[in-house]
Design an enzyme around this catalytic site. Sequence first.
Site, mmCIF file in Angstrom:
data_model
loop_
_atom_site.group_PDB
_atom_site.id
_atom_site.type_symbol
_atom_site.label_atom_id
_atom_site.label_comp_id
_atom_site.label_asym_id
_atom_site.label_seq_id
_atom_site.Cartn_x
_atom_site.Cartn_y
_atom_site.Cartn_z
ATOM 1 N N ARG A 150 0.859 -1.175 0.000
ATOM 2 C CA ARG A 150 0.000 0.000 0.000
ATOM 3 C C ARG A 150 0.902 1.234 0.000
ATOM 4 N NH1 ARG A 150 -2.166 -3.407 4.127
ATOM 5 N NH2 ARG A 150 -4.285 -4.158 3.661
ATOM 6 N N LYS A 174 -2.401 -2.048 7.843
ATOM 7 C CA LYS A 174 -3.594 -1.540 8.522
ATOM 8 C C LYS A 174 -3.690 -2.107 9.928
ATOM 9 C CE LYS A 174 -6.564 -0.525 4.556
ATOM 10 N NZ LYS A 174 -7.870 -0.796 3.920
ATOM 11 N N HIS A 248 -2.320 2.335 -5.993
ATOM 12 C CA HIS A 248 -3.116 1.136 -5.707
ATOM 13 C C HIS A 248 -3.285 0.273 -6.945
ATOM 14 C CE1 HIS A 248 -5.387 -0.827 -2.539
ATOM 15 N NE2 HIS A 248 -6.232 -1.235 -3.460
ATOM 16 N N ARG A 251 -0.509 -2.146 -6.944
ATOM 17 C CA ARG A 251 -0.769 -3.201 -5.948
ATOM 18 C C ARG A 251 -1.744 -4.231 -6.521
ATOM 19 N NH1 ARG A 251 -1.290 -4.344 -0.319
ATOM 20 N NH2 ARG A 251 -3.389 -4.745 0.404
ATOM 21 N N HIS A 274 -4.271 -8.697 3.605
ATOM 22 C CA HIS A 274 -5.728 -8.602 3.682
ATOM 23 C C HIS A 274 -6.248 -9.420 4.866
ATOM 24 C CE1 HIS A 274 -6.147 -7.662 -0.883
ATOM 25 N NE2 HIS A 274 -5.961 -6.581 -0.165
ATOM 26 N N TYR A 283 -9.655 -7.850 -5.597
ATOM 27 C CA TYR A 283 -8.476 -7.218 -6.164
ATOM 28 C C TYR A 283 -7.883 -8.036 -7.295
ATOM 29 C CZ TYR A 283 -8.108 -3.745 -2.436
ATOM 30 O OH TYR A 283 -8.330 -2.699 -1.591
#
Length: 310
Positions: A150, A174, A248, A251, A274, A283
């Site tokens: 990211r 995250k 992104h 990615r 994830h 994705y």
Amino acid sequence: MRLEESVAKFLVYLESEKRASPRTVEAYGDDLKGLVAFAKERAPRVLEDVRAIDVYLLRGWLGTLARKHAASSVARKVAAARTWMRWMRKRGIVTTCPADELATPKVRRGLPTLLSVDAAKQVIEAAEGDKPVVLRDRAILELLYGSGLRVSEACGLDVDAVDVRSATARVVGKGRKERVVPLGRACVEALARWLEARPAFVGARSGPADVRAVFLGVRGKRMHRREIEKVVHRYGALGAGRADLHPHALRHTCATHMLDGGADLRAIQELLGHASLSTTQRYTHVSVEQLMRVYDAAHPLARAAGSRKG
């Protein structure tokens, strides 16, 4: 409790207890500040006592937002209000959660931009040369596409988290969750060249450089997401004629090309960090046709059915 005091305490909770990223805390803060501003204008009584918030006030707030913002933005604000009010209810600040009565706008989730293998290669190879800024940009592009980071993870990457010998990097994603990602050969070479040039990158007039950050801006400070976005825009335009290319997209392209190369979805999930496999499936552009081809080629019952047909 006063409205603004409640919002301030909620943001502290997100940062200290939920370990939300600074960007997430900022986004929640911006959304709830909008509600505070609306309450000042339409229902001043709420400022003194957060228990006075009702569903009619919230619907009025969202109604004004719907005239100016996309459905996705409104949906995010609904989620922010709902999370905040549930937090207050859990702590006994309020007894009900009017935000639970709000309808979330339907958002069409389009698939992210995908580059072909050739286009991705052209974008990365557009950063060609020996100037320190070009070496830095090449390392950024190789990392985003090669390891699927990211943009916030690239910004936060520290020098001591990169091990070119073992071809790995420790990344904080995250929720401040740390994971180790592999680095491809091209990425290792690009990072090594940049780290060698990095000490001479910052001019004497700019002051001392950030000693921890891998990627530095022209003033010697850790690069911000906007700076990295500009790097991707620049080489997207030079290499593939895509000035709108976003980090992104690199990615997403990384994940899709890995899937096309035979990588397991679970492995891609681990690489990208994830929490949910369903996010990885989105994705990676997995289609029903792709899944059926994998099934027909790999499942014993599918092979047995095929042999019976023959």
